[in-house]
Design an enzyme around this catalytic site. Sequence first.
Site, PDB file in Angstrom:
ATOM      1  N   ASP A 159       0.355   3.991   1.845  1.00  0.00           N
ATOM      2  CA  ASP A 159       0.289   4.151   3.040  1.00  0.00           C
ATOM      3  C   ASP A 159       1.692   4.591   3.571  1.00  0.00           C
ATOM      4  O   ASP A 159       2.715   3.757   3.602  1.00  0.00           O
ATOM      5  CB  ASP A 159      -0.222   3.221   4.134  1.00  0.00           C
ATOM      6  CG  ASP A 159      -0.845   4.118   5.339  1.00  0.00           C
ATOM      7  OD1 ASP A 159       0.211   4.597   6.049  1.00  0.00           O
ATOM      8  OD2 ASP A 159      -1.862   4.201   5.716  1.00  0.00           O
ATOM      9  N   ARG A 211       2.849   4.784   6.375  1.00  0.00           N
ATOM     10  CA  ARG A 211       3.308   3.937   7.646  1.00  0.00           C
ATOM     11  C   ARG A 211       3.670   2.540   7.358  1.00  0.00           C
ATOM     12  O   ARG A 211       4.024   2.126   8.110  1.00  0.00           O
ATOM     13  CB  ARG A 211       2.045   4.059   8.690  1.00  0.00           C
ATOM     14  CG  ARG A 211       1.636   5.315   9.144  1.00  0.00           C
ATOM     15  CD  ARG A 211       0.343   5.261   9.618  1.00  0.00           C
ATOM     16  NE  ARG A 211      -0.567   5.103   8.718  1.00  0.00           N
ATOM     17  CZ  ARG A 211      -2.031   4.821   9.066  1.00  0.00           C
ATOM     18  NH1 ARG A 211      -2.382   5.122  10.276  1.00  0.00           N
ATOM     19  NH2 ARG A 211      -2.718   4.464   8.142  1.00  0.00           N
ATOM     20  N   HIS A 234      -2.144  -4.008   5.052  1.00  0.00           N
ATOM     21  CA  HIS A 234      -2.110  -3.447   6.412  1.00  0.00           C
ATOM     22  C   HIS A 234      -3.416  -3.312   7.193  1.00  0.00           C
ATOM     23  O   HIS A 234      -4.191  -2.954   6.390  1.00  0.00           O
ATOM     24  CB  HIS A 234      -0.975  -2.353   6.511  1.00  0.00           C
ATOM     25  CG  HIS A 234      -1.781  -1.143   5.666  1.00  0.00           C
ATOM     26  ND1 HIS A 234      -2.108  -0.103   6.638  1.00  0.00           N
ATOM     27  CD2 HIS A 234      -1.743  -0.550   4.531  1.00  0.00           C
ATOM     28  CE1 HIS A 234      -2.496   0.817   5.975  1.00  0.00           C
ATOM     29  NE2 HIS A 234      -2.346   0.601   4.660  1.00  0.00           N
ATOM     30  N   CYS A 284       0.732  -1.215  -0.025  1.00  0.00           N
ATOM     31  CA  CYS A 284       0.028   0.025  -0.096  1.00  0.00           C
ATOM     32  C   CYS A 284       0.858   1.240   0.057  1.00  0.00           C
ATOM     33  O   CYS A 284       2.013   1.256   0.558  1.00  0.00           O
ATOM     34  CB  CYS A 284      -0.847   0.012   1.325  1.00  0.00           C
ATOM     35  SG  CYS A 284      -1.968   1.649   1.117  1.00  0.00           S
ATOM     36  N   CYS A 311      -5.868   0.242   7.046  1.00  0.00           N
ATOM     37  CA  CYS A 311      -5.877   0.764   5.305  1.00  0.00           C
ATOM     38  C   CYS A 311      -7.043   1.474   5.301  1.00  0.00           C
ATOM     39  O   CYS A 311      -8.264   1.216   5.237  1.00  0.00           O
ATOM     40  CB  CYS A 311      -5.723  -0.563   4.516  1.00  0.00           C
ATOM     41  SG  CYS A 311      -5.428   0.193   2.910  1.00  0.00           S
TER      42      CYS A 311
HETATM   43 CO    CO Z   1      -3.435   1.378   2.964  1.00  0.00          CO
END
Ligand code: CO
Length: 207
Positions: A44, A46, A98, A42, A101
């Site tokens: 993301d 993080r 994750h 992803c 998400c």
């Molecule tokens: Co995500």
Amino acid sequence: MSDLSHLFASNRLWAARVERDHPGFFTSLTAQQNPKYLWIGCSDSRVPANEIIGLMPGEVFVHRNVANLVIHSDLNCLSVIDFAVNELKIQDIIVCGHYGCGGVTAALAPSEGRIFDHWIRHVRDIAKFYRDEIESESTAGGQSRKLCELNVAVQVVHVRESPILHSQSARGVKVHGWIYDLADGLLRDLTPMVDSVRALEPNASVR
Ligand code: CO
């Protein structure tokens, strides 16, 4: 325009630190890359691929998009898989989702009609298909976690079913499904779940 000079300063410190700890590191990477893994994850912030599996530049080939999707007509992702398998000879492909998400959670809420919703529609389809499994979770958080896991499973199957994986050159390539927990920084292997999820497999060969 915002001043991003601090990022250049940070980059110089990082490069100096890497060169100090690994003399010749950068020149050794200029000739070629030889990563052993393809990471499909992803976007993301993080969930940075290299950091969470403790690998240096050159060690993992990475494709990231919102909600770690492998769409049959996405030439971007498919080109990465093609290059990974046929040029880099990578034998292990990791699809890593994750918990928490935002893309997956958005698929459980009404569409807002944005461009983003067109992309998330792929996750919404999974939510519809596995509605019973998802609704067996009593809380919104539990349902999101379940969909995060099912989404990984489906994307693993998408990789396995892609023509690239059925070519002669992809013999022996394994596709793994993992999920990362933002709360503790740990990965969990969902691959056994991928292989057992009902209705995923009628046409998919198990690798
Ligand atoms: Co995500």
